[in-house]
Write an enzyme that holds these catalytic residues in place. Structure first.
Site, mmCIF file in Angstrom:
data_model
loop_
_atom_site.group_PDB
_atom_site.id
_atom_site.type_symbol
_atom_site.label_atom_id
_atom_site.label_comp_id
_atom_site.label_asym_id
_atom_site.label_seq_id
_atom_site.Cartn_x
_atom_site.Cartn_y
_atom_site.Cartn_z
ATOM 1 N N ARG A 265 -9.075 0.092 3.604
ATOM 2 C CA ARG A 265 -8.178 1.071 2.977
ATOM 3 C C ARG A 265 -6.819 0.439 2.683
ATOM 4 O O ARG A 265 -6.102 0.889 1.799
ATOM 5 C CB ARG A 265 -7.936 2.265 3.921
ATOM 6 C CG ARG A 265 -8.937 3.392 3.845
ATOM 7 C CD ARG A 265 -8.468 4.563 4.696
ATOM 8 N NE ARG A 265 -7.060 4.835 4.470
ATOM 9 C CZ ARG A 265 -6.165 5.054 5.432
ATOM 10 N NH1 ARG A 265 -6.521 5.035 6.685
ATOM 11 N NH2 ARG A 265 -4.908 5.289 5.131
ATOM 12 N N ARG B 231 -0.070 15.424 12.519
ATOM 13 C CA ARG B 231 0.805 14.779 11.545
ATOM 14 C C ARG B 231 1.156 15.904 10.587
ATOM 15 O O ARG B 231 0.549 16.053 9.529
ATOM 16 C CB ARG B 231 0.077 13.626 10.847
ATOM 17 C CG ARG B 231 -0.296 12.528 11.801
ATOM 18 C CD ARG B 231 -0.966 11.351 11.105
ATOM 19 N NE ARG B 231 -0.038 10.565 10.319
ATOM 20 C CZ ARG B 231 -0.394 9.434 9.707
ATOM 21 N NH1 ARG B 231 -1.609 8.981 9.804
ATOM 22 N NH2 ARG B 231 0.472 8.763 8.991
ATOM 23 N N PRO B 232 2.132 16.748 10.956
ATOM 24 C CA PRO B 232 2.323 18.003 10.246
ATOM 25 C C PRO B 232 2.946 17.809 8.868
ATOM 26 O O PRO B 232 3.584 16.799 8.601
ATOM 27 C CB PRO B 232 3.280 18.780 11.157
ATOM 28 C CG PRO B 232 4.003 17.734 11.925
ATOM 29 C CD PRO B 232 3.111 16.541 12.019
ATOM 30 N N ILE B 233 2.729 18.817 8.023
ATOM 31 C CA ILE B 233 3.343 18.769 6.702
ATOM 32 C C ILE B 233 4.382 19.877 6.573
ATOM 33 O O ILE B 233 4.758 20.247 5.474
ATOM 34 C CB ILE B 233 2.269 18.882 5.590
ATOM 35 C CG1 ILE B 233 1.420 20.125 5.802
ATOM 36 C CG2 ILE B 233 1.404 17.648 5.509
ATOM 37 C CD1 ILE B 233 0.769 20.608 4.537
ATOM 38 N N ASP B 234 4.871 20.366 7.717
ATOM 39 C CA ASP B 234 5.837 21.468 7.664
ATOM 40 C C ASP B 234 7.129 21.079 6.943
ATOM 41 O O ASP B 234 7.737 21.896 6.257
ATOM 42 C CB ASP B 234 6.148 21.996 9.073
ATOM 43 C CG ASP B 234 6.699 20.913 9.990
ATOM 44 O OD1 ASP B 234 6.255 19.764 9.871
ATOM 45 O OD2 ASP B 234 7.567 21.214 10.826
ATOM 46 N N GLN B 235 7.546 19.799 7.078
ATOM 47 C CA GLN B 235 8.783 19.376 6.406
ATOM 48 C C GLN B 235 8.602 19.271 4.886
ATOM 49 O O GLN B 235 9.534 19.500 4.129
ATOM 50 C CB GLN B 235 9.276 18.039 6.976
ATOM 51 C CG GLN B 235 9.665 18.106 8.448
ATOM 52 C CD GLN B 235 10.761 19.119 8.725
ATOM 53 O OE1 GLN B 235 11.878 19.013 8.237
ATOM 54 N NE2 GLN B 235 10.433 20.142 9.499
ATOM 55 N N LYS C 214 0.831 -1.207 0.000
ATOM 56 C CA LYS C 214 0.000 0.000 0.000
ATOM 57 C C LYS C 214 0.864 1.255 0.000
ATOM 58 O O LYS C 214 0.666 2.171 -0.787
ATOM 59 C CB LYS C 214 -0.914 0.018 1.231
ATOM 60 C CG LYS C 214 -1.612 1.357 1.475
ATOM 61 C CD LYS C 214 -2.433 1.377 2.749
ATOM 62 C CE LYS C 214 -1.802 2.121 3.871
ATOM 63 N NZ LYS C 214 -1.809 3.595 3.742
ATOM 64 N N ASN C 215 1.833 1.313 0.918
ATOM 65 C CA ASN C 215 2.607 2.534 1.086
ATOM 66 C C ASN C 215 3.506 2.837 -0.113
ATOM 67 O O ASN C 215 3.847 3.993 -0.359
ATOM 68 C CB ASN C 215 3.433 2.477 2.377
ATOM 69 C CG ASN C 215 2.553 2.581 3.619
ATOM 70 O OD1 ASN C 215 1.486 3.180 3.577
ATOM 71 N ND2 ASN C 215 2.975 1.982 4.716
ATOM 72 N N CYS D 163 -5.841 8.217 8.336
ATOM 73 C CA CYS D 163 -5.876 7.905 9.770
ATOM 74 C C CYS D 163 -5.476 9.105 10.599
ATOM 75 O O CYS D 163 -4.538 9.806 10.288
ATOM 76 C CB CYS D 163 -4.908 6.761 10.084
ATOM 77 S SG CYS D 163 -5.433 5.191 9.415
ATOM 78 N N ARG E 215 -4.777 10.159 3.256
ATOM 79 C CA ARG E 215 -3.614 10.940 3.669
ATOM 80 C C ARG E 215 -2.602 11.104 2.537
ATOM 81 O O ARG E 215 -2.071 12.187 2.305
ATOM 82 C CB ARG E 215 -2.956 10.246 4.863
ATOM 83 C CG ARG E 215 -1.679 10.911 5.262
ATOM 84 C CD ARG E 215 -1.424 10.913 6.743
ATOM 85 N NE ARG E 215 -0.451 11.950 7.026
ATOM 86 C CZ ARG E 215 -0.748 13.178 7.376
ATOM 87 N NH1 ARG E 215 -1.984 13.542 7.519
ATOM 88 N NH2 ARG E 215 0.194 14.063 7.599
ATOM 89 N N ASP F 71 3.442 0.652 12.267
ATOM 90 C CA ASP F 71 2.207 0.103 11.692
ATOM 91 C C ASP F 71 1.918 -1.331 12.146
ATOM 92 O O ASP F 71 0.877 -1.892 11.811
ATOM 93 C CB ASP F 71 2.259 0.155 10.160
ATOM 94 C CG ASP F 71 1.899 1.534 9.626
ATOM 95 O OD1 ASP F 71 1.529 2.407 10.428
ATOM 96 O OD2 ASP F 71 1.981 1.736 8.397
#
Length: 438
Positions: A410, A135-139, A34-35, A129, A105, A318
């Protein structure tokens, strides 16, 4: 009939019913990862010719990814159940529709790919999830800006645009799979050299790098701490087979050990499973490795262990909920430390309903082994927690009902069929919503 139900205010709800205890025995074939799939599908946008992807799992996250590509204007053709041909050479608009993307996500990977190909893109803030913490997206944003893009967040959409992406030296503040993948996608067609430091080393990061290189990119060092990307002007089509799913494989390995079973887990890369194998052996299971399979058996009792989740090559976060279920019936007291996400213990309340003795303090869970669990109505709080509840149902006495199973679907292909193939008494049924209030 459905309309009549709707008129009465009732809706159909799908649930898993599991009759335990069951001993799992036999063979199971693991699907594509999946990933890896949710990163590789957006990467097709970078190619100037059609691509063929093999070994794709038939799961909701993959179907959403393909739907997003279609909405963007790509042509999708399923060659067979696990092979898809994607022609993304003519994209209508580089913006991912809100109503589709909010369910997943990984939809933010389309931003990196669109930025790489068209120097601009927009995608909704990610769904998927929710582990309570941020679960930041700053990076991700830091990486895009370092490559020369202007990034803004407008009405819940993340928009990125650049005159010209230019290679840069980027050091991530923390190890992040999402940002590693997203910035790789943007950098492969940027001018000059990009050096990414403190990157994620997960198998799916390596798989994406291999796919990008098969399309003509120049990505080196994936799987180590430093990835170097020399930008290329053009990328061509490719045929590529996605790696097997490490987490699905681990889930069946844990299920085999938990149920005192004997299961041959096929279509795996044993090297990807080393951290899982080590912990299962420590807990009293036997794991035999073959070229592309592992066999998990157990003859003695389950033993207590200490477990800390860490970025790859550490134990995967996980698989933490699944291990907690197994350890809930082990001899003695096990300690689990969550080293990746802030709040991944929401499933513990559900396990307690089944008789598990687990105390949580911040990132640490203390699991005191009990003789057995008892079936109960429970709710999947997220994807992996849902998988854990299936295992709990298999080792519990009596019937377990799992609701909110859309989380599980999912990320696990044919989950009922695969468990039934190993002897589980499990079925998926529709029940009127009114009957399942608790």
């Amino acid at each position: 009939e459905q309309r009549e139900k709707d008129d009465k205010g009732e809706t159909e709800m799908e649930k898993f019913f599991i009759e335990g205890p069951s001993r799992l025995e036999g063979e199971v074939v693991i699907s594509g990862a999946k990933n890896a799939a949710v990163a590789i599908i957006p990467a097709v946008l970078l190619a100037e010719e059609p691509c063929v992807l093999e070994n794709i799992p038939n799961i909701n996250d993959v179907n959403i990814s393909l739907q997003i590509l279609q909405e963007l204007g790509a042509k999708i053709k399923m060659r067979n159940k696990t092979t898809v041909e994607i022609d993304a050479t003519h994209i209508i608009a580089p913006s991912v529709p809100f109503d589709i993307a909010r369910n997943m996500r990984a939809s933010y990977y389309f931003l990196g790919a669109l930025l790489g190909r068209y120097s601009k893109g927009a995608v909704t803030m990610p769904g998927g999830c929710n582990f309570g913490g941020v679960r930041p997206i700053d990076q991700h944003i830091k990486g895009f800006e370092a490559l020369g893009a202007d990034v803004s967040i407008d009405h819940g959409m993340i928009c990125a645009e650049a005159q010209q992406l230019t290679g840069s030296h980027i050091y991530f503040d923390g190890v992040t799979v999402g940002a590693t993948i997203n910035v790789m996608l943007a950098a492969v067609r940027a001018q000059g050299l990009t050096i990414l430091e403190n990157v994620a080393k997960e198998p799916h990061v390596v798989d994406l790098a291999n796919f990008l290189n098969s399309m003509g990119a120049d990505v080196r060092g994936a799987g180590t701490d430093v990835i170097k990307i020399r930008g290329v002007e053009h990328m061509h089509g490719a045929t590529y087979s996605i790696i097997p799913d490490q987490i699905e494989a681990g889930t069946f390995m844990v299920a085999a050990a938990a149920t005192n079973g004997d299961v041959l887990v096929k279509n795996v890369i044993p090297k990807h499973l080393e951290s899982i194998t080590a912990k299962l052996v420590a807990a009293g299971a036997t794991v035999e490795e073959f070229d592309d399979a592992v066999r998990v058996t157990r003859s003695g009792p389950l033993k207590k262990i200490n477990l800390k989740t860490l970025p790859h090559p550490g134990f995967p976060t996980d698989l933490q909920p699944q291990m907690a279920v197994m350890l809930s019936v082990a001899e003695g007291t096990s300690i689990i430390t969550e080293g990746v996400w802030d709040n991944r213990y929401k499933y513990v309340d559900e396990l307690r309903r089944m008789g598990a003795k687990i105390q949580v303090d911040g990132k640490v869970a203390v699991v005191e082994g009990v003789e057995s669990l008892t079936g109960a109505p429970v709710k999947a709080t997220d994807l992996r927690a849902g998988a854990a509840l299936i295992i709990a149902g298999l080792i519990a006495c009596g019937q377990t009902e799992v609701e909110e199973i859309h989380h599980i679907e999912r990320g696990y292909e044919c989950v009922v069929e695969k468990f039934r193939g190993l002897g589980a008494r499990m079925e998926k049924m529709e029940v009127p919503d009114a009957d399942v209030q608790r």
